[in-house]
Design a protein around this motif. Structure first.
Motif, PDB file in Angstrom:
ATOM      1  N   LEU A 160       0.828  -1.205   0.000  1.00 56.47           N
ATOM      2  CA  LEU A 160       0.000   0.000   0.000  1.00 56.47           C
ATOM      3  C   LEU A 160       0.862   1.255   0.000  1.00 56.47           C
ATOM      4  CD1 LEU A 160      -2.722  -0.967   2.640  1.00 56.47           C
ATOM      5  CD2 LEU A 160      -2.801  -1.221   0.162  1.00 56.47           C
ATOM      6  N   LEU A 161       0.406   2.264  -0.717  1.00 46.94           N
ATOM      7  CA  LEU A 161       1.096   3.550  -0.694  1.00 46.94           C
ATOM      8  C   LEU A 161       0.848   4.277   0.623  1.00 46.94           C
ATOM      9  CD1 LEU A 161       0.366   4.812  -4.307  1.00 46.94           C
ATOM     10  CD2 LEU A 161       2.579   4.140  -3.365  1.00 46.94           C
ATOM     11  N   ALA A 162      -0.359   4.135   1.160  1.00 48.47           N
ATOM     12  CA  ALA A 162      -0.746   4.892   2.349  1.00 48.47           C
ATOM     13  C   ALA A 162      -1.455   4.004   3.366  1.00 48.47           C
ATOM     14  CB  ALA A 162      -1.621   6.066   1.942  1.00 48.47           C
ATOM     15  N   PRO A 163      -0.746   3.113   4.036  1.00 45.51           N
ATOM     16  CA  PRO A 163      -1.402   2.213   4.996  1.00 45.51           C
ATOM     17  C   PRO A 163      -1.982   2.909   6.217  1.00 45.51           C
ATOM     18  CG  PRO A 163       0.977   1.858   4.981  1.00 45.51           C
ATOM     19  CD  PRO A 163       0.676   2.821   3.887  1.00 45.51           C
ATOM     20  N   LEU A 164      -1.589   4.153   6.479  1.00 47.73           N
ATOM     21  CA  LEU A 164      -2.119   4.884   7.635  1.00 47.73           C
ATOM     22  C   LEU A 164      -3.643   4.999   7.581  1.00 47.73           C
ATOM     23  CD1 LEU A 164      -1.649   6.642  10.183  1.00 47.73           C
ATOM     24  CD2 LEU A 164      -1.530   8.597   8.628  1.00 47.73           C
ATOM     25  N   LEU A 197       1.950   2.278  13.280  1.00 45.61           N
ATOM     26  CA  LEU A 197       0.849   1.767  14.102  1.00 45.61           C
ATOM     27  C   LEU A 197       0.504   2.748  15.217  1.00 45.61           C
ATOM     28  CD1 LEU A 197       1.761  -2.018  14.328  1.00 45.61           C
ATOM     29  CD2 LEU A 197       0.077  -0.916  12.848  1.00 45.61           C
ATOM     30  N   GLU A 198       1.518   3.297  15.859  1.00 45.57           N
ATOM     31  CA  GLU A 198       1.277   4.267  16.930  1.00 45.57           C
ATOM     32  C   GLU A 198       0.532   5.491  16.390  1.00 45.57           C
ATOM     33  OE1 GLU A 198       3.897   7.368  19.561  1.00 45.57           O
ATOM     34  OE2 GLU A 198       4.759   5.385  19.215  1.00 45.57           O
ATOM     35  N   LYS A 199       0.961   5.993  15.249  1.00 47.56           N
ATOM     36  CA  LYS A 199       0.319   7.165  14.640  1.00 47.56           C
ATOM     37  C   LYS A 199      -1.131   6.872  14.265  1.00 47.56           C
ATOM     38  CE  LYS A 199       1.260  10.878  11.476  1.00 47.56           C
ATOM     39  NZ  LYS A 199       2.260  11.553  10.696  1.00 47.56           N
ATOM     40  N   ALA A 200      -1.430   5.623  13.919  1.00 46.43           N
ATOM     41  CA  ALA A 200      -2.788   5.221  13.541  1.00 46.43           C
ATOM     42  C   ALA A 200      -3.662   4.875  14.751  1.00 46.43           C
ATOM     43  CB  ALA A 200      -2.722   4.034  12.585  1.00 46.43           C
TER      44      ALA A 200
END
Length: 173
Positions: A80-84, A132-135
């Protein structure tokens, strides 16, 4: 256990890690189309629903519409380009995800015949943890393992000692 299934070692590690953290009674949304490992999960008593092959960078409605308690993503986020976006949007409270780690001695994977089978990201463990933390996820457990190959050479030797796969169990913050 899975003699005729490639790749045996990765599947065995992944199943053991999943069984350690997720009960078969918990519903799972597995990102990606049905695959050999989603079938292994079902054979081990898990109720698994897969996404339908849509481009998860652009269309993650199946994730938004799912009421699954757990999201699994085994070797998906590197494509993925943007998994967030998908990680931030799921309603699930548990995540089990694995990625191939970036290897300093090997370039990112890129299929010459399949335009979708490419790695846009090959993370280092700290990069994936940060994503993961950011999400909104908190890592509860993680594990790494190697992927030796039966070939001669410097790279095959390095693969015997350098972790290739990283798996995490995370919960919503």
């Amino acid at each position: 256990m899975y003699e005729n299934t490639f790749p045996n070692k990765r599947f065995q590690h992944t199943l053991a890690f999943l069984q350690k953290h997720i009960a078969p009674s918990e519903s799972i949304l597995d990102l990606g189309v049905e695959n050999p490992f989603s079938k292994i999960m079902q054979q081990n008593g898990y109720k698994v629903e897969n996404t339908k092959g849509e481009d998860l960078d652009l269309d993650f409605s199946s994730v938004l519409e799912s009421d699954a308690e757990v999201v699994t993503a085994f070797e998906i986020f590197e494509h993925l380009l943007a998994p967030l976006h998908i990680l931030s949007s799921t309603k699930a409270n548990k995540l089990v995800a694995s990625i191939p780690l970036k290897l300093w001695f090997s370039p990112a994977y890129r299929s010459k015949t399949d335009k979708w089978d490419r790695h846009y990201h090959e993370f280092e463990d700290w990069q994936f943890d940060w994503l993961l933390e950011k999400a909104g996820w908190e890592i509860q457990d993680s594990q790494k393992w190697t992927n030796p190959v039966k070939k001669l050479g410097i790279r095959p030797l390095l693969r015997a000692f350098t972790p290739r796969y990283y798996i995490v169990y995370a919960t919503r913050k």
